[in-house]
Design an enzyme around this catalytic site. Structure first.
Site, PDB file in Angstrom:
ATOM      1  N   HIS A  72       0.846  -1.201   0.000  1.00  0.00           N
ATOM      2  CA  HIS A  72       0.000   0.000   0.000  1.00  0.00           C
ATOM      3  C   HIS A  72       0.877   1.245   0.000  1.00  0.00           C
ATOM      4  CE1 HIS A  72       0.438   0.440   4.472  1.00  0.00           C
ATOM      5  NE2 HIS A  72       0.626  -0.843   4.365  1.00  0.00           N
ATOM      6  N   PRO A 292       4.593   2.047  19.678  1.00  0.00           N
ATOM      7  CA  PRO A 292       4.183   1.416  18.417  1.00  0.00           C
ATOM      8  C   PRO A 292       3.775   2.409  17.316  1.00  0.00           C
ATOM      9  CG  PRO A 292       2.493   1.116  20.103  1.00  0.00           C
ATOM     10  CD  PRO A 292       3.684   1.710  20.790  1.00  0.00           C
TER      11      PRO A 292
HETATM   12  C1  PHB Z   1      -0.208  -2.528  13.396  1.00  0.00           C
HETATM   13  O1  PHB Z   1      -0.844  -2.919  12.413  1.00  0.00           O
HETATM   14  O2  PHB Z   1      -0.030  -3.260  14.387  1.00  0.00           O
HETATM   15  C2  PHB Z   1       0.330  -1.144  13.386  1.00  0.00           C
HETATM   16  C3  PHB Z   1       0.272  -0.396  12.229  1.00  0.00           C
HETATM   17  C4  PHB Z   1       0.770   0.895  12.221  1.00  0.00           C
HETATM   18  C5  PHB Z   1       1.303   1.426  13.368  1.00  0.00           C
HETATM   19  C6  PHB Z   1       1.373   0.677  14.517  1.00  0.00           C
HETATM   20  C7  PHB Z   1       0.887  -0.617  14.536  1.00  0.00           C
HETATM   21  O3  PHB Z   1       1.771   2.698  13.349  1.00  0.00           O
END
Ligand code: PHB
Ligand code: APR
Length: 393
Positions: A72, A292
């Site tokens: 993507h 994250p």
């Molecule tokens: C996830 O899909 O776990 C995910 C995606 C984008 C982020 C953090 C986690 O910025």
């Protein structure tokens, strides 16, 4: 027993390092404290930078990723329930992203290791490192009650944040940089079709994220308080809260269903310097943790392993020291790039308990600026897509 490299930890960093060393003919043994089943059922990250995609392909573990991963062009951010911007990495950084779960990567790496006849000793206890500041290091461990010793040339500390390797470096020789955030992410996995785009939300109710793993597996998160009790979050409450954080047209498009996993992760930034000491080299979560936001944790583990495998192979095969002696500095430059970016993106998208109205206006202004300035957007995209890997100059 004697081997070239003892790898402590069989998460993505340890497994990928083992795979790259195997391909180059460097003997290694991998020690993992958990069972393989436990490692394979952990639900973790899912967004790969293109540099990571290329490292996985180059490590002969790219075929399922290329078949099943979803390419993507970046991600979107919505705020104030009305505005939307697109982090178009394809357009502004010339490389797309790939959605492919860490759980799948770990499966692929275990399968590749089995196929190569690589040694994984799992369910080990009491791993201890000895003589790492000498030229004859060794690693001790207990398996089924028996104590074992492996002599080696190098030890790779890939044992995550709670591992033993980092702590083996004398405290006087390392410096730790820590930042805790006053919230966590409550995340669920559900066997429902995800939205076509990955969408971050900065809402007055807190951050939210709609993400994906595959066409029938979705990952969603909402910002939560640190004392949140999972028992108080049945699925219906989660879906309701998630939808309240998005504009109606997006909320209406979210397909809900029973969750198959639900967990809370506190947000933390952590970097330990240096990433090497004598014959010990750290990679991945053993040396650093990022919040994250921006999905940098797994990508950093992959770039550390790219640098470390190159350095070990150069030393062991060509007697070239230069990469090993620059490993820590080179890896840390990229680590700090991602640590700063994740900290910044976390600040841009979350609600903080102490925020005053001024802070909120400044946050909105920054989002508007990103939406209206190509220069600002390019900088965001360059970092979201992942900084380039370095070579010696
Ligand atoms: C996830 O899909 O776990 C995910 C995606 C984008 C982020 C953090 C986690 O910025
Ligand atoms: N001895 C052996 N193995 C150990 C020890 C020990 N003393 N301590 C921990 N381990 C194992 C853990 O059980 C785990 O399987 O080390 C592994 C570390 O794996 P991860 O925590 O997954 O860390 P890493 O491989 O660096 O992966 C990078 O990126 O998406 C992020 O945090 C996420 O896991 C991810 C990370």
């Amino acid at each position: 027993m004697k081997t070239g490299v003892v790898i402590v930890g069989g998460g993505p960093a340890g497994l990928l390092l083992g795979q790259r060393l195997h391909i180059e003919g460097v003997e290694n043994v991998l020690l993992e404290s958990q069972s393989r089943e436990h490692v394979l059922k952990r639900v973790r990250a899912g967004v790969l930078e293109w540099g990571s995609v290329e490292v996985l392909r180059d490590s002969d573990v790219g075929s399922r990723m290329d078949n099943e991963g979803h390419v993507h062009d970046g991600a979107d951010i919505v705020w104030r329930g009305e505005y939307r911007l697109t982090i178009d990495t394809k357009k502004y950084a010339d490389r797309p992203m790939m959605a492919y779960g860490q759980t799948n990567i770990t499966e692929d790496l275990y399968a590749a290791r089995d196929a190569m006849g690589g040694v994984v000793v799992d369910d080990v206890d009491d791993v201890t490192l000895h003589g790492i500041d000498t030229s004859e290091p060794w690693v001790g461990y207990t398996k089924n009650g028996d104590r074992h010793r492996i002599d080696c040339e190098f030890v790779a500390g890939c044992d995550g944040f709670h591992g033993v390797c980092r702590r083996t470096i004398p405290q006087s020789k390392r410096q730790e940089f820590v930042k805790e955030y006053p919230f966590g992410w409550l995340g669920i996995l559900s066997e429902t079709p995800p939205l076509p785009d990955l969408i971050y939300a900065n809402s007055e109710r807190g951050f939210a994220l709609c993400s994906m793993r595959n066409p029938m597996l979705s990952r969603y998160y909402i910002q939560c308080d640190l004392d949140t009790n999972l028992d108080e979050w049945p699925d219906d409450r989660f879906w309701e809260e998630l939808k309240l954080r998005y504009p109606k047209y997006i909320a209406d498009a979210i397909v809900t269903g029973p969750s198959i996993e639900k967990s809370i992760a506190p947000l933390r930034s952590f970097v330990s310097e240096p990433m090497s000491y004598g014959r010990l080299f750290l990679a991945g979560d053993a040396a650093h943790i990022v919040p994250p936001t921006g999905a940098k944790g797994l990508n950093l583990a992959i770039s550390d392993v790219f640098y470390l495998s190159r350095a070990l192979v150069a030393h062991l095969k060509q007697g070239d020291e230069r990469y090993l002696s620059s490993y820590s500095d080179m890896a840390l430059r990229r680590v700090w790039g991602a640590a700063r970016f994740s900290w910044w993106l976390t600040g841009l998208l979350h609600r903080f308990p102490q925020q005053v109205p001024f802070d909120l206006r400044a946050q909105e202004q920054e989002l508007s600026y990103l939406a209206s300035s190509e220069v600002a957007m390019k900088s965001l995209c360059e970092q979201y897509a992942g900084l380039p890997f370095e070579d010696l100059t």
